[in-house]
Design a protein around this motif. Structure first.
Motif, short mmCIF file in Angstrom:
data_model
loop_
_atom_site.label_atom_id
_atom_site.label_comp_id
_atom_site.label_asym_id
_atom_site.label_seq_id
_atom_site.Cartn_x
_atom_site.Cartn_y
_atom_site.Cartn_z
N TYR A 32 5.78 36.65 -14.27
CA TYR A 32 6.31 36.25 -12.97
C TYR A 32 7.49 35.28 -13.10
O TYR A 32 7.58 34.51 -14.04
CB TYR A 32 5.22 35.63 -12.09
CG TYR A 32 4.64 34.33 -12.60
CD1 TYR A 32 3.55 34.33 -13.46
CD2 TYR A 32 5.19 33.11 -12.23
CE1 TYR A 32 3.03 33.16 -13.93
CE2 TYR A 32 4.67 31.92 -12.71
CZ TYR A 32 3.59 31.95 -13.56
OH TYR A 32 3.07 30.78 -14.03
N THR A 33 8.34 35.36 -12.11
CA THR A 33 9.37 34.35 -11.89
C THR A 33 8.69 33.12 -11.29
O THR A 33 7.82 33.26 -10.42
CB THR A 33 10.43 34.88 -10.91
OG1 THR A 33 11.13 35.96 -11.53
CG2 THR A 33 11.41 33.80 -10.49
N SER A 99 6.61 34.52 -8.22
CA SER A 99 7.13 35.75 -7.62
C SER A 99 7.13 36.86 -8.64
O SER A 99 7.46 36.64 -9.81
CB SER A 99 8.57 35.51 -7.13
OG SER A 99 9.19 36.73 -6.77
N ASN A 101 9.10 39.33 -8.31
CA ASN A 101 10.44 39.90 -8.21
C ASN A 101 11.31 39.53 -9.40
O ASN A 101 11.21 38.43 -9.94
CB ASN A 101 11.13 39.44 -6.93
CG ASN A 101 10.47 39.95 -5.68
OD1 ASN A 101 9.59 40.80 -5.74
ND2 ASN A 101 10.89 39.45 -4.54
N MET A 103 15.04 38.63 -10.21
CA MET A 103 16.14 38.09 -9.41
C MET A 103 17.47 38.30 -10.12
O MET A 103 17.58 38.11 -11.33
CB MET A 103 15.94 36.59 -9.18
CG MET A 103 14.58 36.18 -8.66
SD MET A 103 14.24 36.80 -7.00
CE MET A 103 15.47 35.90 -6.06
N TYR A 106 19.01 33.42 -9.46
CA TYR A 106 17.81 32.59 -9.40
C TYR A 106 17.95 31.41 -8.46
O TYR A 106 16.99 30.68 -8.25
CB TYR A 106 17.40 32.14 -10.81
CG TYR A 106 16.72 33.26 -11.54
CD1 TYR A 106 17.46 34.18 -12.26
CD2 TYR A 106 15.35 33.44 -11.46
CE1 TYR A 106 16.86 35.25 -12.89
CE2 TYR A 106 14.72 34.50 -12.08
CZ TYR A 106 15.48 35.41 -12.79
OH TYR A 106 14.87 36.47 -13.40
N LEU A 109 16.00 32.46 -4.63
CA LEU A 109 14.57 32.72 -4.43
C LEU A 109 14.17 32.26 -3.04
O LEU A 109 14.39 31.09 -2.67
CB LEU A 109 13.75 31.98 -5.49
CG LEU A 109 12.25 32.24 -5.47
CD1 LEU A 109 11.95 33.67 -5.91
CD2 LEU A 109 11.52 31.26 -6.39
N ASP A 113 10.00 36.14 -1.23
CA ASP A 113 9.84 36.59 -2.62
C ASP A 113 8.55 36.08 -3.25
O ASP A 113 8.15 36.56 -4.29
CB ASP A 113 11.01 36.11 -3.47
CG ASP A 113 12.35 36.66 -3.01
OD1 ASP A 113 13.30 35.87 -2.84
OD2 ASP A 113 12.43 37.89 -2.83
N SER A 115 4.72 35.30 -4.04
CA SER A 115 3.41 35.94 -3.94
C SER A 115 2.27 34.93 -3.99
O SER A 115 1.21 35.16 -3.42
CB SER A 115 3.23 36.95 -5.06
OG SER A 115 4.21 37.95 -5.00
#
Length: 127
Positions: A32-33, A99, A101, A103, A106, A109, A113, A115
């Motif tokens: 994850y991001t 997130s 996602n 990107m 960055y 965000l 986006d 979670s």
């Protein structure tokens, strides 16, 4: 899902420093991001910083650029926010975010986006 727990908030004088930590559990941390948001009383939650899965790419809100640094230690499943030269206007509850996602930017965000959110940690900067 990933579970996030922040720590490291507190009271500091203007010009001081704090380091926030965000410990993650659940899904593999490198999937994850990660990012930090903050919310001051009476204001909307705003983006602060984000970091890519590998840690090689970062993005910042212009208001913290040059003072805050986001980093991650994937071996420890932890994301950090080093905050230097703190100002009273940095006072807020700081939230860790994850997130799924990928990107292209960055610094872009957004809430949509994210979670998973942490519970937040209070940062108070006195003048």
């Amino acid at each position: 899902q990933v579970q996030l727990v922040e720590s490291g908030g507190g009271l500091v004088q203007a010009g001081g420093s704090l380091r926030l930590s965000c410990a993650a559990s659940g899904r593999t941390v490198t999937s994850y991001t990660a990012g930090w948001f903050r919310q001051a009383p009476g204001k909307e939650r705003e983006f602060v910083a984000a970091i890519s899965r590998s840690g090689s790419r970062t993005g910042y809100n212009d208001s913290v650029k040059g003072r805050f640094t986001i980093s991650r230690d994937n071996a420890k499943n932890t994301v950090y926010l080093q905050m230097n030269s703190l100002k009273p206007e940095d006072t807020a509850v700081y939230y860790c975010a994850a997130s799924w996602n990928y990107m292209s930017d960055y610094s872009a965000l957004g809430h949509g986006d994210v979670s998973s959110w942490g519970q937040g940690t209070q940062v108070t900067v006195s003048s």
